[in-house]
Design a protein around this motif. Sequence first.
Motif, PDB file in Angstrom:
ATOM      1  N   LEU A 119      35.251  43.428  38.098  1.00 42.25           N
ATOM      2  CA  LEU A 119      34.569  43.810  39.332  1.00 42.25           C
ATOM      3  C   LEU A 119      34.164  42.599  40.153  1.00 42.25           C
ATOM      4  O   LEU A 119      34.453  42.512  41.340  1.00 42.25           O
ATOM      5  CB  LEU A 119      33.337  44.656  39.012  1.00 42.25           C
ATOM      6  CG  LEU A 119      32.471  45.043  40.217  1.00 42.25           C
ATOM      7  CD1 LEU A 119      33.236  45.968  41.141  1.00 42.25           C
ATOM      8  CD2 LEU A 119      31.179  45.694  39.773  1.00 42.25           C
ATOM      9  N   VAL A 120      33.479  41.641  39.527  1.00 42.44           N
ATOM     10  CA  VAL A 120      33.007  40.490  40.297  1.00 42.44           C
ATOM     11  C   VAL A 120      34.163  39.608  40.754  1.00 42.44           C
ATOM     12  O   VAL A 120      34.072  38.944  41.782  1.00 42.44           O
ATOM     13  CB  VAL A 120      31.986  39.648  39.510  1.00 42.44           C
ATOM     14  CG1 VAL A 120      30.744  40.453  39.207  1.00 42.44           C
ATOM     15  CG2 VAL A 120      32.574  39.070  38.248  1.00 42.44           C
ATOM     16  N   ALA A 121      35.251  39.613  40.003  1.00 44.87           N
ATOM     17  CA  ALA A 121      36.387  38.766  40.376  1.00 44.87           C
ATOM     18  C   ALA A 121      37.154  39.337  41.558  1.00 44.87           C
ATOM     19  O   ALA A 121      37.632  38.590  42.412  1.00 44.87           O
ATOM     20  CB  ALA A 121      37.335  38.604  39.184  1.00 44.87           C
ATOM     21  N   ARG A 122      37.252  40.644  41.643  1.00 47.23           N
ATOM     22  CA  ARG A 122      38.172  41.254  42.600  1.00 47.23           C
ATOM     23  C   ARG A 122      37.488  41.887  43.809  1.00 47.23           C
ATOM     24  O   ARG A 122      38.160  42.375  44.713  1.00 47.23           O
ATOM     25  CB  ARG A 122      39.012  42.312  41.885  1.00 47.23           C
ATOM     26  CG  ARG A 122      39.976  41.688  40.876  1.00 47.23           C
ATOM     27  CD  ARG A 122      40.821  42.718  40.159  1.00 47.23           C
ATOM     28  NE  ARG A 122      41.889  42.067  39.406  1.00 47.23           N
ATOM     29  CZ  ARG A 122      42.262  42.402  38.189  1.00 47.23           C
ATOM     30  NH1 ARG A 122      41.657  43.392  37.576  1.00 47.23           N
ATOM     31  NH2 ARG A 122      43.240  41.763  37.581  1.00 47.23           N
ATOM     32  N   THR A 123      36.170  41.899  43.826  1.00 46.10           N
ATOM     33  CA  THR A 123      35.473  42.448  44.981  1.00 46.10           C
ATOM     34  C   THR A 123      34.371  41.483  45.401  1.00 46.10           C
ATOM     35  O   THR A 123      34.094  40.510  44.715  1.00 46.10           O
ATOM     36  CB  THR A 123      34.829  43.817  44.674  1.00 46.10           C
ATOM     37  OG1 THR A 123      33.636  43.612  43.902  1.00 46.10           O
ATOM     38  CG2 THR A 123      35.771  44.734  43.935  1.00 46.10           C
ATOM     39  N   ASP A 124      33.762  41.777  46.536  1.00 46.46           N
ATOM     40  CA  ASP A 124      32.644  40.956  46.984  1.00 46.46           C
ATOM     41  C   ASP A 124      31.307  41.601  46.623  1.00 46.46           C
ATOM     42  O   ASP A 124      30.263  41.186  47.112  1.00 46.46           O
ATOM     43  CB  ASP A 124      32.718  40.717  48.497  1.00 46.46           C
ATOM     44  CG  ASP A 124      33.152  41.961  49.252  1.00 46.46           C
ATOM     45  OD1 ASP A 124      32.788  43.073  48.810  1.00 46.46           O
ATOM     46  OD2 ASP A 124      33.859  41.836  50.260  1.00 46.46           O
ATOM     47  N   ALA A 125      31.348  42.626  45.778  1.00 45.91           N
ATOM     48  CA  ALA A 125      30.110  43.281  45.359  1.00 45.91           C
ATOM     49  C   ALA A 125      29.363  42.400  44.363  1.00 45.91           C
ATOM     50  O   ALA A 125      29.961  41.638  43.611  1.00 45.91           O
ATOM     51  CB  ALA A 125      30.414  44.631  44.723  1.00 45.91           C
ATOM     52  N   LEU A 126      28.043  42.518  44.368  1.00 50.36           N
ATOM     53  CA  LEU A 126      27.225  41.869  43.360  1.00 50.36           C
ATOM     54  C   LEU A 126      27.034  42.824  42.201  1.00 50.36           C
ATOM     55  O   LEU A 126      26.837  44.024  42.399  1.00 50.36           O
ATOM     56  CB  LEU A 126      25.854  41.495  43.940  1.00 50.36           C
ATOM     57  CG  LEU A 126      25.861  40.544  45.136  1.00 50.36           C
ATOM     58  CD1 LEU A 126      24.430  40.346  45.628  1.00 50.36           C
ATOM     59  CD2 LEU A 126      26.485  39.218  44.784  1.00 50.36           C
ATOM     60  N   LEU A 127      27.089  42.306  41.005  1.00 46.56           N
ATOM     61  CA  LEU A 127      26.954  43.153  39.823  1.00 46.56           C
ATOM     62  C   LEU A 127      25.522  43.103  39.313  1.00 46.56           C
ATOM     63  O   LEU A 127      25.059  42.071  38.855  1.00 46.56           O
ATOM     64  CB  LEU A 127      27.902  42.681  38.721  1.00 46.56           C
ATOM     65  CG  LEU A 127      27.780  43.453  37.412  1.00 46.56           C
ATOM     66  CD1 LEU A 127      28.249  44.890  37.584  1.00 46.56           C
ATOM     67  CD2 LEU A 127      28.542  42.780  36.297  1.00 46.56           C
ATOM     68  N   PHE A 128      24.825  44.222  39.423  1.00 50.03           N
ATOM     69  CA  PHE A 128      23.479  44.321  38.881  1.00 50.03           C
ATOM     70  C   PHE A 128      23.472  45.399  37.803  1.00 50.03           C
ATOM     71  O   PHE A 128      23.694  46.560  38.110  1.00 50.03           O
ATOM     72  CB  PHE A 128      22.478  44.708  39.973  1.00 50.03           C
ATOM     73  CG  PHE A 128      22.331  43.672  41.047  1.00 50.03           C
ATOM     74  CD1 PHE A 128      21.901  42.401  40.736  1.00 50.03           C
ATOM     75  CD2 PHE A 128      22.618  43.976  42.358  1.00 50.03           C
ATOM     76  CE1 PHE A 128      21.754  41.445  41.723  1.00 50.03           C
ATOM     77  CE2 PHE A 128      22.474  43.024  43.355  1.00 50.03           C
ATOM     78  CZ  PHE A 128      22.041  41.754  43.028  1.00 50.03           C
ATOM     79  N   PRO A 129      23.184  45.042  36.561  1.00 48.32           N
ATOM     80  CA  PRO A 129      23.101  46.052  35.502  1.00 48.32           C
ATOM     81  C   PRO A 129      21.813  46.853  35.624  1.00 48.32           C
ATOM     82  O   PRO A 129      21.138  46.813  36.644  1.00 48.32           O
ATOM     83  CB  PRO A 129      23.158  45.219  34.230  1.00 48.32           C
ATOM     84  CG  PRO A 129      22.576  43.906  34.641  1.00 48.32           C
ATOM     85  CD  PRO A 129      22.966  43.699  36.072  1.00 48.32           C
ATOM     86  N   GLU A 130      21.452  47.542  34.547  1.00 48.39           N
ATOM     87  CA  GLU A 130      20.288  48.432  34.610  1.00 48.39           C
ATOM     88  C   GLU A 130      18.998  47.677  34.920  1.00 48.39           C
ATOM     89  O   GLU A 130      18.021  48.253  35.392  1.00 48.39           O
ATOM     90  CB  GLU A 130      20.134  49.186  33.287  1.00 48.39           C
ATOM     91  CG  GLU A 130      19.637  48.361  32.103  1.00 48.39           C
ATOM     92  CD  GLU A 130      20.726  47.505  31.479  1.00 48.39           C
ATOM     93  OE1 GLU A 130      20.407  46.682  30.614  1.00 48.39           O
ATOM     94  OE2 GLU A 130      21.902  47.676  31.862  1.00 48.39           O
ATOM     95  N   ALA A 131      19.009  46.373  34.713  1.00 48.20           N
ATOM     96  CA  ALA A 131      17.804  45.575  34.954  1.00 48.20           C
ATOM     97  C   ALA A 131      17.390  45.556  36.419  1.00 48.20           C
ATOM     98  O   ALA A 131      16.257  45.201  36.731  1.00 48.20           O
ATOM     99  CB  ALA A 131      18.025  44.141  34.475  1.00 48.20           C
ATOM    100  N   ILE A 132      18.274  45.920  37.324  1.00 47.21           N
ATOM    101  CA  ILE A 132      17.939  45.864  38.743  1.00 47.21           C
ATOM    102  C   ILE A 132      16.743  46.753  39.061  1.00 47.21           C
ATOM    103  O   ILE A 132      15.949  46.439  39.953  1.00 47.21           O
ATOM    104  CB  ILE A 132      19.153  46.249  39.615  1.00 47.21           C
ATOM    105  CG1 ILE A 132      18.905  45.875  41.086  1.00 47.21           C
ATOM    106  CG2 ILE A 132      19.487  47.708  39.495  1.00 47.21           C
ATOM    107  CD1 ILE A 132      18.676  44.429  41.321  1.00 47.21           C
TER     108      ILE A 132
END
Length: 212
Positions: A119-132
């Motif tokens: 996900l982080v490699a192929r998109t410009d989205a930020l990855l936030f797990p449940e901790a967000i």
Amino acid sequence: MPLRIALIDDEELIRSGFAAIIGAEPDLEVSAQGADGVDAVNIARAGKADVLLMDVRMPTVDGIEATERITAEVSERPKILVVTTFDNDDYVWQALRAGADGFLLKRTRVEDLLAAVRLVARTDALLFPEAIRRLAAVSARQSGPRPGIADLSEREREVLQFAAKGLSNAEIASRMFLGRETVKTHLSSVYTKLGVRDRTQAVIAAYDSGLV
């Protein structure tokens, strides 16, 4: 071409485990390994990776400081996924403030780890797990006026709020019925008004100010 993944951890056993998992995937390869933040910075500068899997607690230079250096010094930097055994809000917050694109715990399931890397490699989205969700609560208690927030247009605020939820530019464009280039233009304007350098910093500003 497979995605190039660099493994940064002071424990060789951990690196070996990640290498075995990643090496079994046809679209991923382990391109480099390092034992501390100095190695991470050198690997990023040399352009040897698309994604860094970075431990937090390491000797010499830790993962937080290494992330800060890479974000500040490497123009075409790899995406950075901070990975740690410690489920600690302070670590998460520091990593994201430093410029990390996501945060994972070492107890994360294998399939979730692989999905996060892709996900982080192929998109410009930020990855936030449940901790967000916890971070949002922490930020709400610490939030205060943030220079530039008041200067954002309604459309820019909406784009930033979607970005803070982890949506990519393509997803934001779809939600708002805009073109991707228009979304990028809005985000560039957001960065300028907030005085930040990238998407992660803008999202942190949104939480700090209470916009999200």
